[in-house]
Motif scaffolding. Structure first.
Motif, PDB file in Angstrom:
ATOM      1  N   MET A 175     -44.606 105.989  62.775  1.00  0.00           N
ATOM      2  CA  MET A 175     -45.056 104.626  63.028  1.00  0.00           C
ATOM      3  C   MET A 175     -45.221 104.405  64.529  1.00  0.00           C
ATOM      4  O   MET A 175     -46.168 103.739  64.967  1.00  0.00           O
ATOM      5  CB  MET A 175     -44.050 103.619  62.464  1.00  0.00           C
ATOM      6  CG  MET A 175     -44.305 103.248  61.029  1.00  0.00           C
ATOM      7  SD  MET A 175     -45.845 102.329  60.806  1.00  0.00           S
ATOM      8  CE  MET A 175     -45.500 100.897  61.820  1.00  0.00           C
ATOM      9  N   ALA A 176     -44.315 104.962  65.320  1.00  0.00           N
ATOM     10  CA  ALA A 176     -44.401 104.820  66.777  1.00  0.00           C
ATOM     11  C   ALA A 176     -45.681 105.467  67.303  1.00  0.00           C
ATOM     12  O   ALA A 176     -46.328 104.938  68.218  1.00  0.00           O
ATOM     13  CB  ALA A 176     -43.179 105.440  67.444  1.00  0.00           C
ATOM     14  N   ILE A 177     -46.054 106.607  66.720  1.00  0.00           N
ATOM     15  CA  ILE A 177     -47.312 107.266  67.090  1.00  0.00           C
ATOM     16  C   ILE A 177     -48.493 106.344  66.785  1.00  0.00           C
ATOM     17  O   ILE A 177     -49.398 106.156  67.606  1.00  0.00           O
ATOM     18  CB  ILE A 177     -47.463 108.600  66.329  1.00  0.00           C
ATOM     19  CG1 ILE A 177     -46.483 109.644  66.890  1.00  0.00           C
ATOM     20  CG2 ILE A 177     -48.898 109.124  66.393  1.00  0.00           C
ATOM     21  CD1 ILE A 177     -46.396 110.912  66.062  1.00  0.00           C
ATOM     22  N   PHE A 178     -48.472 105.742  65.597  1.00  0.00           N
ATOM     23  CA  PHE A 178     -49.564 104.848  65.187  1.00  0.00           C
ATOM     24  C   PHE A 178     -49.636 103.627  66.103  1.00  0.00           C
ATOM     25  O   PHE A 178     -50.720 103.233  66.555  1.00  0.00           O
ATOM     26  CB  PHE A 178     -49.357 104.423  63.732  1.00  0.00           C
ATOM     27  CG  PHE A 178     -50.500 103.622  63.165  1.00  0.00           C
ATOM     28  CD1 PHE A 178     -51.710 104.235  62.856  1.00  0.00           C
ATOM     29  CD2 PHE A 178     -50.364 102.261  62.943  1.00  0.00           C
ATOM     30  CE1 PHE A 178     -52.767 103.494  62.332  1.00  0.00           C
ATOM     31  CE2 PHE A 178     -51.409 101.521  62.422  1.00  0.00           C
ATOM     32  CZ  PHE A 178     -52.615 102.135  62.111  1.00  0.00           C
ATOM     33  N   VAL A 179     -48.488 103.020  66.398  1.00  0.00           N
ATOM     34  CA  VAL A 179     -48.466 101.825  67.256  1.00  0.00           C
ATOM     35  C   VAL A 179     -48.929 102.162  68.671  1.00  0.00           C
ATOM     36  O   VAL A 179     -49.711 101.421  69.279  1.00  0.00           O
ATOM     37  CB  VAL A 179     -47.049 101.196  67.273  1.00  0.00           C
ATOM     38  CG1 VAL A 179     -46.949 100.107  68.348  1.00  0.00           C
ATOM     39  CG2 VAL A 179     -46.713 100.613  65.905  1.00  0.00           C
ATOM     40  N   ALA A 180     -48.472 103.298  69.206  1.00  0.00           N
ATOM     41  CA  ALA A 180     -48.901 103.712  70.548  1.00  0.00           C
ATOM     42  C   ALA A 180     -50.409 103.950  70.579  1.00  0.00           C
ATOM     43  O   ALA A 180     -51.089 103.600  71.559  1.00  0.00           O
ATOM     44  CB  ALA A 180     -48.159 104.973  70.973  1.00  0.00           C
ATOM     45  N   ARG A 181     -50.943 104.519  69.501  1.00  0.00           N
ATOM     46  CA  ARG A 181     -52.383 104.816  69.452  1.00  0.00           C
ATOM     47  C   ARG A 181     -53.228 103.546  69.431  1.00  0.00           C
ATOM     48  O   ARG A 181     -54.265 103.463  70.102  1.00  0.00           O
ATOM     49  CB  ARG A 181     -52.681 105.680  68.215  1.00  0.00           C
ATOM     50  CG  ARG A 181     -54.163 105.889  67.929  1.00  0.00           C
ATOM     51  CD  ARG A 181     -54.863 106.640  69.055  1.00  0.00           C
ATOM     52  NE  ARG A 181     -56.305 106.644  68.902  1.00  0.00           N
ATOM     53  CZ  ARG A 181     -57.137 105.724  69.367  1.00  0.00           C
ATOM     54  NH1 ARG A 181     -56.666 104.671  70.036  1.00  0.00           N
ATOM     55  NH2 ARG A 181     -58.439 105.823  69.182  1.00  0.00           N
ATOM     56  N   ILE A 182     -52.832 102.536  68.655  1.00  0.00           N
ATOM     57  CA  ILE A 182     -53.657 101.330  68.527  1.00  0.00           C
ATOM     58  C   ILE A 182     -53.407 100.322  69.647  1.00  0.00           C
ATOM     59  O   ILE A 182     -54.105  99.311  69.731  1.00  0.00           O
ATOM     60  CB  ILE A 182     -53.457 100.638  67.156  1.00  0.00           C
ATOM     61  CG1 ILE A 182     -52.031 100.077  67.023  1.00  0.00           C
ATOM     62  CG2 ILE A 182     -53.804 101.587  66.015  1.00  0.00           C
ATOM     63  CD1 ILE A 182     -51.814  99.261  65.754  1.00  0.00           C
ATOM     64  N   SER A 183     -52.418 100.589  70.524  1.00  0.00           N
ATOM     65  CA  SER A 183     -52.044  99.620  71.559  1.00  0.00           C
ATOM     66  C   SER A 183     -52.594  99.947  72.948  1.00  0.00           C
ATOM     67  O   SER A 183     -52.147  99.361  73.934  1.00  0.00           O
ATOM     68  CB  SER A 183     -50.510  99.500  71.632  1.00  0.00           C
ATOM     69  OG  SER A 183     -49.978  99.053  70.407  1.00  0.00           O
ATOM     70  N   ARG A 184     -53.535 100.856  73.048  1.00  0.00           N
ATOM     71  CA  ARG A 184     -54.102 101.196  74.358  1.00  0.00           C
ATOM     72  C   ARG A 184     -54.706  99.950  75.020  1.00  0.00           C
ATOM     73  O   ARG A 184     -55.478  99.218  74.405  1.00  0.00           O
ATOM     74  CB  ARG A 184     -55.177 102.268  74.232  1.00  0.00           C
ATOM     75  CG  ARG A 184     -54.638 103.639  73.890  1.00  0.00           C
ATOM     76  CD  ARG A 184     -55.694 104.719  74.081  1.00  0.00           C
ATOM     77  NE  ARG A 184     -55.945 104.959  75.505  1.00  0.00           N
ATOM     78  CZ  ARG A 184     -56.871 105.798  75.958  1.00  0.00           C
ATOM     79  NH1 ARG A 184     -57.648 106.455  75.110  1.00  0.00           N
ATOM     80  NH2 ARG A 184     -57.036 105.967  77.243  1.00  0.00           N
ATOM     81  N   GLY A 185     -54.349  99.732  76.276  1.00  0.00           N
ATOM     82  CA  GLY A 185     -54.830  98.562  77.003  1.00  0.00           C
ATOM     83  C   GLY A 185     -53.908  97.370  76.898  1.00  0.00           C
ATOM     84  O   GLY A 185     -54.047  96.388  77.641  1.00  0.00           O
ATOM     85  N   ARG A 186     -52.946  97.405  75.988  1.00  0.00           N
ATOM     86  CA  ARG A 186     -51.940  96.332  75.863  1.00  0.00           C
ATOM     87  C   ARG A 186     -50.807  96.598  76.844  1.00  0.00           C
ATOM     88  O   ARG A 186     -50.517  97.752  77.185  1.00  0.00           O
ATOM     89  CB  ARG A 186     -51.369  96.303  74.442  1.00  0.00           C
ATOM     90  CG  ARG A 186     -52.400  96.038  73.372  1.00  0.00           C
ATOM     91  CD  ARG A 186     -52.741  94.584  73.262  1.00  0.00           C
ATOM     92  NE  ARG A 186     -53.955  94.388  72.475  1.00  0.00           N
ATOM     93  CZ  ARG A 186     -54.566  93.221  72.337  1.00  0.00           C
ATOM     94  NH1 ARG A 186     -54.065  92.153  72.945  1.00  0.00           N
ATOM     95  NH2 ARG A 186     -55.669  93.112  71.630  1.00  0.00           N
ATOM     96  N   SER A 187     -50.136  95.530  77.252  1.00  0.00           N
ATOM     97  CA  SER A 187     -48.953  95.721  78.085  1.00  0.00           C
ATOM     98  C   SER A 187     -47.783  96.120  77.198  1.00  0.00           C
ATOM     99  O   SER A 187     -47.794  95.879  75.977  1.00  0.00           O
ATOM    100  CB  SER A 187     -48.609  94.432  78.842  1.00  0.00           C
ATOM    101  OG  SER A 187     -48.147  93.440  77.946  1.00  0.00           O
ATOM    102  N   ILE A 188     -46.778  96.723  77.814  1.00  0.00           N
ATOM    103  CA  ILE A 188     -45.557  97.074  77.071  1.00  0.00           C
ATOM    104  C   ILE A 188     -44.962  95.823  76.446  1.00  0.00           C
ATOM    105  O   ILE A 188     -44.499  95.825  75.298  1.00  0.00           O
ATOM    106  CB  ILE A 188     -44.541  97.763  78.000  1.00  0.00           C
ATOM    107  CG1 ILE A 188     -45.051  99.148  78.415  1.00  0.00           C
ATOM    108  CG2 ILE A 188     -43.177  97.886  77.322  1.00  0.00           C
ATOM    109  CD1 ILE A 188     -44.178  99.839  79.435  1.00  0.00           C
ATOM    110  N   ARG A 189     -44.987  94.720  77.205  1.00  0.00           N
ATOM    111  CA  ARG A 189     -44.413  93.454  76.691  1.00  0.00           C
ATOM    112  C   ARG A 189     -45.148  92.992  75.445  1.00  0.00           C
ATOM    113  O   ARG A 189     -44.514  92.598  74.452  1.00  0.00           O
ATOM    114  CB  ARG A 189     -44.471  92.382  77.777  1.00  0.00           C
ATOM    115  CG  ARG A 189     -43.917  91.021  77.332  1.00  0.00           C
ATOM    116  CD  ARG A 189     -43.851  90.038  78.477  1.00  0.00           C
ATOM    117  NE  ARG A 189     -42.869  90.474  79.455  1.00  0.00           N
ATOM    118  CZ  ARG A 189     -43.125  90.623  80.755  1.00  0.00           C
ATOM    119  NH1 ARG A 189     -44.333  90.380  81.226  1.00  0.00           N
ATOM    120  NH2 ARG A 189     -42.169  91.022  81.583  1.00  0.00           N
TER     121      ARG A 189
END
Length: 519
Positions: free
Chosen positions: A344-358
């Motif tokens: 799930m972390a892989i999926f979230v990291a993949r779809i979150s490009r350009g988002r801030s960590i916050r």
């Protein structure tokens, strides 16, 4: 885009033709074939062996799983309020995916699929069987807040946090900045160094995480077939047998395999958006035409009880609660979420490009749990309302853990009756499809090590999980349950993969912030 990210992408495209790490493929496919073969050989032996391992794991390591989830949530919140949280994922100034599409994909993954199965039945179960953290009399108005609070504990802040916060931060920095592969083994690189990245040990780490997800995903796929089959039987008089279940599995497989093959920007995104619109329409109908005041009061009371009894519920052990209750509720769910954590972390990291960590942490660990709590209140709260008023009686069904019966019974009691039941069956089906497509994609990413895995590999994993569900259903729903219990055992090694993120994630966030000139 930075040089390291560019080189990473270049490696990704050159590796695009690879079918994946052979060790991961051999061990993962070997598990599927071995589980099925052993079940054919001696179904009782497999069920009893897994049941014993499940009971031992829950009793011995339950507290460890609970503490891991607690620590993950609070450390993630610490990162979210720190200056480092301004750092952007993937070295992109603007998000790759629009906010609504991004949030839809987050919601339509694991907890959405599982939550639809349990949203109607679990609150009613805790209403008719008082949870150990509360002392209200079962089946009375005083039991409402505790029933919802216990459901919120299982599907709320802690559950979501372990799925896409700390591990996603570590993977985002490692992949998009350092050029390391999008694989669970990368989570261990800060601790074990290069030896985990190359050779059989890294392949074993990845395979264990894939096996946990296969076990956790085949379960909902199989249970969906039984639930839809039961629903068609009740609503239309269709045969409830294996042939109907097989047709449901075939239709489901076609949908989510097609979605997985077309990828993040097409099928997965479109399916998730449609599902969110359908869920919003159902939620609005229930709230406006259903017991509005009761649901509003129930959510307020349930949220208050959840916050006031948060630590008591989160840290309850077999010393203060019955063994069977901890095994089948809190520890089972927490271990299930841990098993899904790395992929799930892989999926979230993949779809979150350009988002801030916050943005990523707050969306996963705050926004999604609140939405889940509202959904559980609408479906489960309505079930409690009808149970309390005597319109339905789910006591016997829920004591036998017949959640398919509970879901359909509550759905038929809602405004719209059979029409609402059909809508919820459709919603359940698509929610499971969104879990199937995102996990087929994530498993393929693990094998390839980058975010553009071969389309044939994505299709293979989707088909493999549907076939495994079909074979196990042929043996009886008990084997699907045994596979679900197996994820609690696989949570042991997977938890050790997630454990280092408690200290490596804050460090990764600070490094990203420094590299981007924020600190």
């Amino acid at each position: 885009m930075s040089h390291t990210t560019a080189s990473s992408d270049s490696r990704a495209s050159s590796a695009g033709s690879r079918l994946g790490d052979p060790i991961v493929l051999i061990l993962s496919i070997g598990f599927i074939m071995g589980f099925v073969a052993l079940s054919v050989y001696d179904i009782e032996m497999v069920a009893n062996g897994i049941s014993a391992g499940f009971a031992w794991t829950a009793k011995t390591l339950g507290s460890y799983f609970q503490l891991l989830l607690l620590a993950t949530f609070f450390i993630a919140m610490g990162i979210a309020v720190s200056p480092s949280a301004k750092a952007r994922i993937g070295n992109l100034e603007t998000p790759e995916i629009s906010t609504f599409k991004w949030l839809s994909m987050i919601m339509c993954t694991l907890l959405a699929g599982g939550g639809v199965f349990f949203a109607a039945g679990e609150p009613v179960y805790h209403f008719v069987v008082t949870p150990p953290a509360f002392d209200s009399e079962a089946g009375t108005a005083e039991a409402i807040s505790g029933a919802l609070a216990q459901s919120f504990m299982h599907w709320g802040l802690l559950a979501w946090a372990v799925l896409g916060t700390l591990a996603s931060v570590v993977l985002a920095h490692a992949h998009y900045v350092k050029g390391q592969p999008l694989q669970p083994r990368t989570l261990l690189y800060p601790v074990l160094g290069e030896k985990v990245m190359k050779g059989p040990f890294g392949g074993l780490v990845d395979a264990l995480c894939v096996i946990a997800v296969v076990a956790g995903t085949v379960g909902p796929i199989g249970f969906l077939a039984t639930q839809v089959s039961f629903g068609f039987h009740e609503l239309f008089g269709v045969s409830e047998g294996y042939s109907t279940q097989l047709m449901v599995l075939a239709a489901l497989g076609v949908v989510y395999v097609t979605s997985a093959v077309t990828g993040i920007h097409k099928g997965i995104q479109i399916l998730s958006r449609f599902n969110v619109f359908l869920a919003l329409a159902i939620a609005a109908t229930i709230f406006i035409l259903g017991p509005t005041l009761f649901l509003t009061d129930a959510f307020t009371q349930g949220a208050g009880a959840y916050l006031s009894s948060f630590f008591e519920m989160a840290t309850m052990t077999t010393q203060t609660a019955p063994d069977w209750w901890m095994q089948w509720w809190t520890v089972f769910f927490f271990a299930w979420f841990i098993g899904y954590g790395p992929l799930m972390a892989i999926f979230v990291a993949r779809i979150s490009r350009g988002r801030s960590i916050r943005q990523m942490i707050l969306a996963v660990a705050v926004m999604a749990p609140v939405a889940t709590m509202i959904w559980f209140t609408l479906l489960g709260g309505s079930g409690i309302y009808y149970q309390l008023s005597g319109a339905i009686d789910l006591t016997e069904a829920l004591n036998n853990f017949q959640f398919d019966v509970a879901t359909l019974t509550v759905a038929q009691s809602l405004p719209g009756g059979s029409l609402m039941a059909m809508a919820i069956l459709l919603l359940t089906t698509i929610f499971v499809a969104t879990t199937g497509d995102s996990m087929s994609y994530a498993i393929s990413v693990v094998g390839a090590g980058h975010d553009e895995p071969n389309a044939l590999v994505r299709a293979f994993w989707g088909i493999a999980m549907a076939l495994m569900a079909a074979i196990l259903l042929r043996m009886g729903a008990g084997q699907i349950s045994a596979l679900q219990q197996f994820i609690v055992i696989t949570a042991i090694p997977v938890s050790l993969v997630l454990l280092p993120t408690l200290w490596t994630a804050p460090r990764a966030a600070r490094q990203m912030a420094k590299e981007q000139g924020i600190l």
